[in-house]
Write a protein that holds these residues in place. Structure first.
Motif, PDB file in Angstrom:
ATOM      1  N   ASN A 149       0.806  -1.213   0.000  1.00 26.84           N
ATOM      2  CA  ASN A 149       0.000   0.000   0.000  1.00 26.84           C
ATOM      3  C   ASN A 149       0.845   1.272   0.000  1.00 26.84           C
ATOM      4  N   PHE A 150       2.160   1.125   0.032  1.00 24.87           N
ATOM      5  CA  PHE A 150       3.028   2.298   0.023  1.00 24.87           C
ATOM      6  C   PHE A 150       3.101   2.898  -1.376  1.00 24.87           C
ATOM      7  N   GLN A 151       3.249   4.228  -1.415  1.00 27.16           N
ATOM      8  CA  GLN A 151       3.358   4.932  -2.682  1.00 27.16           C
ATOM      9  C   GLN A 151       4.808   5.184  -3.086  1.00 27.16           C
ATOM     10  N   TYR A 164       2.220  -3.866  -6.077  1.00 29.23           N
ATOM     11  CA  TYR A 164       2.105  -2.520  -5.543  1.00 29.23           C
ATOM     12  C   TYR A 164       1.259  -1.667  -6.489  1.00 29.23           C
ATOM     13  N   GLU A 165      -0.020  -1.657  -6.318  1.00 32.87           N
ATOM     14  CA  GLU A 165      -0.901  -0.950  -7.241  1.00 32.87           C
ATOM     15  C   GLU A 165      -0.874   0.560  -7.037  1.00 32.87           C
ATOM     16  N   TYR A 195       4.064  -5.393 -15.091  1.00 37.11           N
ATOM     17  CA  TYR A 195       2.762  -5.671 -14.513  1.00 37.11           C
ATOM     18  C   TYR A 195       1.993  -4.414 -14.156  1.00 37.11           C
ATOM     19  N   GLN A 196       0.996  -4.563 -13.294  1.00 38.78           N
ATOM     20  CA  GLN A 196      -0.026  -3.553 -13.141  1.00 38.78           C
ATOM     21  C   GLN A 196       0.481  -2.244 -12.544  1.00 38.78           C
ATOM     22  N   HIS A 197       1.577  -2.256 -11.790  1.00 39.02           N
ATOM     23  CA  HIS A 197       2.028  -1.005 -11.203  1.00 39.02           C
ATOM     24  C   HIS A 197       2.540  -0.019 -12.245  1.00 39.02           C
ATOM     25  N   ARG A 198       2.738  -0.483 -13.467  1.00 37.12           N
ATOM     26  CA  ARG A 198       3.192   0.429 -14.506  1.00 37.12           C
ATOM     27  C   ARG A 198       2.145   1.501 -14.794  1.00 37.12           C
TER      28      ARG A 198
END
Length: 486
Positions: A146-148, A173-174, A200-203
């Motif tokens: 959950n960290f940015q 890490y979304e 993956y999705q964090h891109r």
């Protein structure tokens, strides 16, 4: 510890150079080690939980410090304003503390901002077996999803251990916006793990990637990472400085950046480019209509040693300067330690002055061997580009009186900051030129009571009052004659 003028100003300039935090949190404050002295919870402030370092303690004191660390972790459960975590490799987090941290960061009552770890051996229970290492790292970093902002800095005691295990967790890490992997040794396995994590999705959210000071082991390892950059669609800032990259790697890197028209900040400094082709490639990229670059850092990129062992610049930078004059989006340029002499400063200032939009703000040409002619041109640039907020030009070659001149003109133009030593040692020979410039600016100002004019005049008067040498009285008379002090 106090800093001298040069180091203090470099620290200020480094803060300007730092990219804006993509996560709109207020600047974090450190919590006291003793929980009894923690400030009251605040909705307008955020705090960093930093565990106590243990390496300098004896056995008994170390056990007591571990107890205090647990108290801090437990107390942070009741503080919603604790949104930053920092673990140093000397903290030696054991399994009990690690589980407590996992429970803390998995709480859904706050928006976690940044996690910083210096050296993976900050987790002290990782060395029982290889399987335990892999499982502990993956589990711990999965809890941080959950960290940015994720900052992973290598320590001198441990370079590369377990990094690929961490990278396997990053695709989950979304919310990740900033990823810093600095100081690591990356072989083909680690580079592959990084590339796979970028697919993956964090891109969809990541906009800042720094692999500063990393060493890429094996031929083609860095180019493998460059190939993976195309998967980061929202990338805005990329830092590959001090990675010991050669010409072919820099050229391939810049060609890859052409696929990212949204890129705004690029840091290439500290690498080793010795061919004119690298200059032409960067210049061609800057000239592209799709290039929206605003911050370009090229520190010490084109310098090397001659056969006689003398430091020299190995390329002609005029194509780069010409490209900068055509790209109106660049507003922050760093060219320190590139052996710029007076002739190069002439070309650079001419290129900046030729821009149709006067939106240029920051220029760093420090640690270059230009002399009085270059300093005077920088002073003229201050006058012609009122948008400039700072110029750094400290070096060991320029006459001190020229430094004072540019500082004077900067203060007159209302600069909020200045990057020179604030000690006053004014030479008489610099004042006729300075007063002429100030008077020209005053004559062009219809309002004699302009706040900027008054502030500049007051600053001049204070400088003269504190000037050393026999010229203070005479210079005060010149100021009075020019009606610059009221």
């Amino acid at each position: 510890m106090t800093l001298d003028g040069g180091h203090r100003n470099m620290a200020i300039f480094d803060r300007w150079h730092a990219d804006e935090d993509p996560c709109q949190h207020p600047k974090p404050q450190e919590l006291h080690f003793d929980v009894l002295y923690w400030p009251q919870p605040s909705e307008s402030k955020c705090y960093t939980l930093r565990l106590e370092e243990l390496t300098h303690y004896g056995i008994q004191d170390r056990l007591k410090a571990r107890v205090r660390n647990m108290e801090r972790i437990q107390f942070a459960h009741r503080r919603n304003d604790v949104v930053h975590l920092h673990i140093h490799y000397t903290c030696c987090v054991d399994s009990i503390q690690r589980v407590a941290l996992e429970e803390l960061v998995q709480r859904g009552d706050r928006e976690w901002c940044s996690f910083t770890m210096i050296g993976i051996n900050g987790l002290g229970d990782l060395y029982t077996s290889p399987n335990a290492t892999t499982e502990s790292l993956f589990t711990f970093f999965m809890a941080l999803q959950n960290f940015q902002i994720l900052n992973l800095y290598s320590s001198t005691l441990n370079r590369g251990h377990g990094l690929e295990c961490i990278l396997k967790a990053i695709p989950y890490y979304e919310k990740l916006k900033v990823l810093r992997l600095e100081g690591w040794q990356m072989d083909r396995v680690t580079a592959t793990a990084l590339v796979e994590s970028l697919r993956y999705q964090h891109r969809k959210t990541i906009s800042y990637l720094s692999i500063r000071s990393c060493r890429f082991l094996g031929e083609g390892t860095f180019l493998h990472v460059v190939d993976g950059l195309r998967h980061i669609n929202q990338l805005r800032t990329l830092n590959v400085s001090y990675c010991n990259l050669a010409d072919n790697e820099i050229i391939s890197f810049v060609l890859a950046l052409e696929q990212h028209p949204k890129m705004t900040n690029v840091h290439l400094g500290g690498n080793c480019c010795y061919s004119q082709e690298s200059v032409q490639t960067i210049a061609s990229w800057i000239r592209r209509p799709s290039c929206r670059l605003s911050d370009l850092n090229l520190r010490s990129l084109w310098v090397g040693f001659s056969e006689e062992g003398l430091l020299q610049r190995l390329v002609d930078l005029e194509p780069l300067f010409n490209a900068i004059s055509e790209n109106e989006s660049i507003c922050h340029l760093s060219l320190p330690e590139n052996y710029l002499e007076d002739d190069e400063i002439v070309k650079l200032t001419s290129s900046l002055s030729a821009r149709s939009q006067k939106n240029f703000r920051f220029l760093d040409v420090g640690d270059n061997p230009f002399e009085e002619k270059g300093a005077m041109l920088l002073a003229d640039l201050v006058q012609s580009l009122c948008s400039i907020q700072a110029i750094r030009f400290e070096n060991h070659f320029m006459h001190y009186q020229c430094s004072e001149l540019v500082k004077l003109l900067a203060e007159f133009n209302g600069f909020r900051h200045w990057l020179l030593d604030e000690r006053v040692n004014i030479s008489l020979s610099v004042w006729p030129y300075a007063l002429e410039k100030v008077q020209q600016r005053k004559d062009n100002d219809d309002d004699d009571n302009h706040p900027t004019q008054q502030r500049a005049a007051n600053h001049l008067f204070r400088m003269l009052r504190s000037a050393t040498g026999p010229y203070g009285h005479e210079l005060s008379i010149q100021i009075a004659n020019h009606n610059l002090y009221k």
